[in-house]
Design a protein around this motif. Structure first.
Motif, short mmCIF file in Angstrom:
data_model
loop_
_atom_site.label_atom_id
_atom_site.label_comp_id
_atom_site.label_asym_id
_atom_site.label_seq_id
_atom_site.Cartn_x
_atom_site.Cartn_y
_atom_site.Cartn_z
N PHE A 1 14.52 22.54 -13.59
CA PHE A 1 15.86 23.09 -13.79
C PHE A 1 15.83 24.61 -14.03
N ALA A 2 14.75 25.10 -14.64
CA ALA A 2 14.61 26.55 -14.80
C ALA A 2 14.56 27.22 -13.43
N GLY A 3 13.82 26.58 -12.49
CA GLY A 3 13.78 27.10 -11.12
C GLY A 3 15.13 26.98 -10.44
N ILE A 4 15.77 25.82 -10.65
CA ILE A 4 17.07 25.56 -10.02
C ILE A 4 18.10 26.59 -10.47
N ARG A 5 18.02 26.99 -11.74
CA ARG A 5 18.99 27.97 -12.24
C ARG A 5 18.91 29.28 -11.47
N VAL A 6 17.69 29.66 -11.09
CA VAL A 6 17.52 30.88 -10.28
C VAL A 6 18.18 30.70 -8.92
N LYS B 1 8.02 35.22 -13.63
CA LYS B 1 8.00 34.17 -12.59
C LYS B 1 9.40 33.93 -12.03
N ALA B 2 10.38 33.88 -12.94
CA ALA B 2 11.76 33.64 -12.50
C ALA B 2 12.25 34.81 -11.65
N LEU B 3 11.83 36.03 -12.05
CA LEU B 3 12.24 37.23 -11.31
C LEU B 3 11.67 37.20 -9.89
N VAL B 4 10.40 36.78 -9.78
CA VAL B 4 9.77 36.66 -8.47
C VAL B 4 10.53 35.66 -7.60
N LEU B 5 10.83 34.52 -8.19
CA LEU B 5 11.57 33.49 -7.45
C LEU B 5 12.92 34.04 -6.98
N PHE B 6 13.59 34.77 -7.86
CA PHE B 6 14.89 35.36 -7.55
C PHE B 6 14.76 36.34 -6.38
N ALA B 7 13.70 37.16 -6.43
CA ALA B 7 13.49 38.17 -5.39
C ALA B 7 13.20 37.53 -4.04
N ILE B 8 12.65 36.31 -4.06
CA ILE B 8 12.38 35.60 -2.80
C ILE B 8 13.65 34.87 -2.34
N MET B 9 14.28 34.21 -3.31
CA MET B 9 15.40 33.31 -3.03
C MET B 9 16.61 34.04 -2.43
N LEU B 10 16.98 35.17 -3.06
CA LEU B 10 18.22 35.84 -2.65
C LEU B 10 18.22 36.27 -1.18
N ILE C 1 17.96 24.63 -3.59
CA ILE C 1 17.83 24.00 -4.90
C ILE C 1 16.52 23.21 -4.98
N ALA C 2 16.20 22.50 -3.88
CA ALA C 2 14.97 21.71 -3.84
C ALA C 2 13.73 22.63 -3.92
N ILE C 3 13.75 23.70 -3.12
CA ILE C 3 12.63 24.64 -3.14
C ILE C 3 12.41 25.22 -4.55
N ALA C 4 13.53 25.63 -5.17
CA ALA C 4 13.45 26.25 -6.49
C ALA C 4 12.93 25.25 -7.52
N ALA C 5 13.33 23.99 -7.39
CA ALA C 5 12.86 22.96 -8.33
C ALA C 5 11.34 22.80 -8.21
N VAL C 6 10.86 22.74 -6.96
CA VAL C 6 9.42 22.58 -6.73
C VAL C 6 8.66 23.80 -7.29
N PHE C 7 9.19 25.00 -7.01
CA PHE C 7 8.59 26.23 -7.52
C PHE C 7 8.54 26.19 -9.06
N ILE D 1 8.44 23.59 -11.06
CA ILE D 1 7.46 22.63 -11.56
C ILE D 1 6.03 23.17 -11.38
N ILE D 2 5.75 23.71 -10.18
CA ILE D 2 4.41 24.20 -9.88
C ILE D 2 4.03 25.37 -10.78
N CYS D 3 4.98 26.32 -10.94
CA CYS D 3 4.67 27.53 -11.71
C CYS D 3 4.98 27.37 -13.20
N LYS D 4 5.39 26.19 -13.61
CA LYS D 4 5.73 25.92 -15.02
C LYS D 4 6.71 26.95 -15.58
N LEU D 5 7.81 27.10 -14.91
CA LEU D 5 8.83 28.08 -15.34
C LEU D 5 9.36 27.75 -16.73
#
Lengths: 181, 183
Positions: A114-119, B148-157, B171-177, B179-183
């Motif tokens: 969910f932390a990832g999903i929020r992004v 980590k969240a900032l990196v994901l944001f920079a890729i996602m947007l 949403i699915a990609i971000a969820a997997v990211f 879990i893997i990166c322990k956000l």
């Protein structure tokens, strides 16, 4: 006969409610298939008119569409049937998720997901807002309203209700002023 | 009493959220601050769930918030409040449909209203970014930044702007990211 038609309205809108993910604009293809192609309740032009109107009126687009089409078919009873149909599937799904989520959110992997999903959600909202910005902000006057509304909400925590009423009044006043010129 | 409160709060949203979809967001955001029925990060979770499940965001939030504050009855009354203004207003509008659309006053009002709605949602978007890429309530902004969240944001947007896929995909990609990166 009356009951059968109402059930048909409920069933049609249940299908639309079930197969529309994310609401709003994403429901248009499903609406078209069910109400125009399958049921012949209305034609393309009327659907487009209703959709434009639904966006201008208060409330959810999906619910406004349901009321417009349901009312056209069977007056108030039809409108209520259509609302029930379009809301019911999400009601059940979300209820189940709400019951389950509180049990699983404490698991580390779920919390991380969910932390990832929020992004992703923040990014998706930016994308949607960008589309709306291009449509709604066209000149210095609309840009000024945009900035003022943004600051009022962000910095001063003003109620969105007041901002919306204020913006509508400003829109009317400016429109009148322009008409006199 | 809680049923009545839920009904009235969602009645206000049904009455003033114009434009569908995200336009309910500023109201829900304020609601979280006012009653503490749900946190802002719960609201973000809910947006994700709404994008991945059937039904409109507003109705999903009504069901979710209603359930968490007062059980299934709460869900029912929140939804009832949300749809009632639509039902009444749209039926009234149906009586003089063509005149409503052509009225210049109505058009002018919407010219002012549309950018305001965009501004309100932008304000929420800024808060959502803050919640997504900063951790906790650390007053030192840089210290609270979640790299980590900032990196994901920079890729996602940019991905969203370039590929225009269905929201569920991201949403699915971000969820997997996550879990893997322990956000």
């Amino acid at each position: 006969m009356q009951l059968r038609q109402l059930l048909e309205i409920i069933w049609t809108f249940m299908k639309i409610g079930t197969l529309t993910f994310g609401g709003g604009y994403s429901m248009l293809p499903m609406l078209h298939r069910e109400t125009v192609e399958n049921q012949h309740w209305l034609d393309e032009n009327k659907l487009a008119d209703y959709f434009a109107l639904s966006q201008c009126l208060p409330g959810l687009i999906a619910v406004n569409m349901a009321v417009l089409i349901g009312y056209q078919q069977k007056k108030t009873a039809g409108a209520v049937a259509a609302i029930f149909g379009v809301i019911f599937p999400s009601f059940v799904v979300i209820l189940i998720i709400a019951m389950l989520l509180s049990n699983y959110i404490h698991i580390a992997a779920v919390a991380s997901a969910f932390a990832g999903i929020r992004v992703a959600v923040a990014s998706l909202v930016i994308y949607s807002v960008y589309g709306m910005f291009k449509k709604g902000v066209k000149d210095w006057f609309t840009f000024a309203i945009f900035v003022v509304a943004l600051l009022l909400m962000l910095l001063f925590d003003v109620s969105p209700i007041l901002v919306i009423i204020g913006a509508a009044v400003v829109g009317i006043l400016i429109g009148q002023k322009r008409a006199y010129r | 009493m809680i049923y009545l409160l839920l009904f009235l709060e969602f009645l206000k949203i049904g009455l003033f959220a114009i434009g569908g979809g995200l336009s309910t967001l500023p109201f829900l955001y304020q609601l979280s601050g006012k009653y503490g029925w749900f946190s802002t990060s719960e609201l973000t979770n809910m947006i994700a769930i709404s994008e991945s499940t059937p039904g409109p965001l507003g109705a999903n939030m009504a069901t979710y918030v209603g359930y968490h504050t007062a059980g299934i009855g709460g869900s029912f009354f929140a939804n009832l409040g949300l749809v009632l203004p639509s039902l009444i207003i749209v039926i009234i509008i149906c009586q003089f449909l063509s005149r409503f659309n052509e009225n210049t006053k109505v058009q002018n009002a919407f010219n002012g209203l549309r950018p305001a709605v965009v501004g309100l949602i932008t304000a929420v978007a800024i808060s959502l970014i803050r919640i997504a890429i900063f951790t906790g309530s650390n007053s030192d902004l840089l210290g609270a930044l979640d790299i980590k969240a900032l990196v994901l944001f920079a890729i996602m947007l940019p991905m969203i702007f370039i590929f225009k896929r269905h929201p569920v995909f991201y949403i699915a990609i971000a969820a997997v990211f996550g879990i893997i990166c322990k956000l």
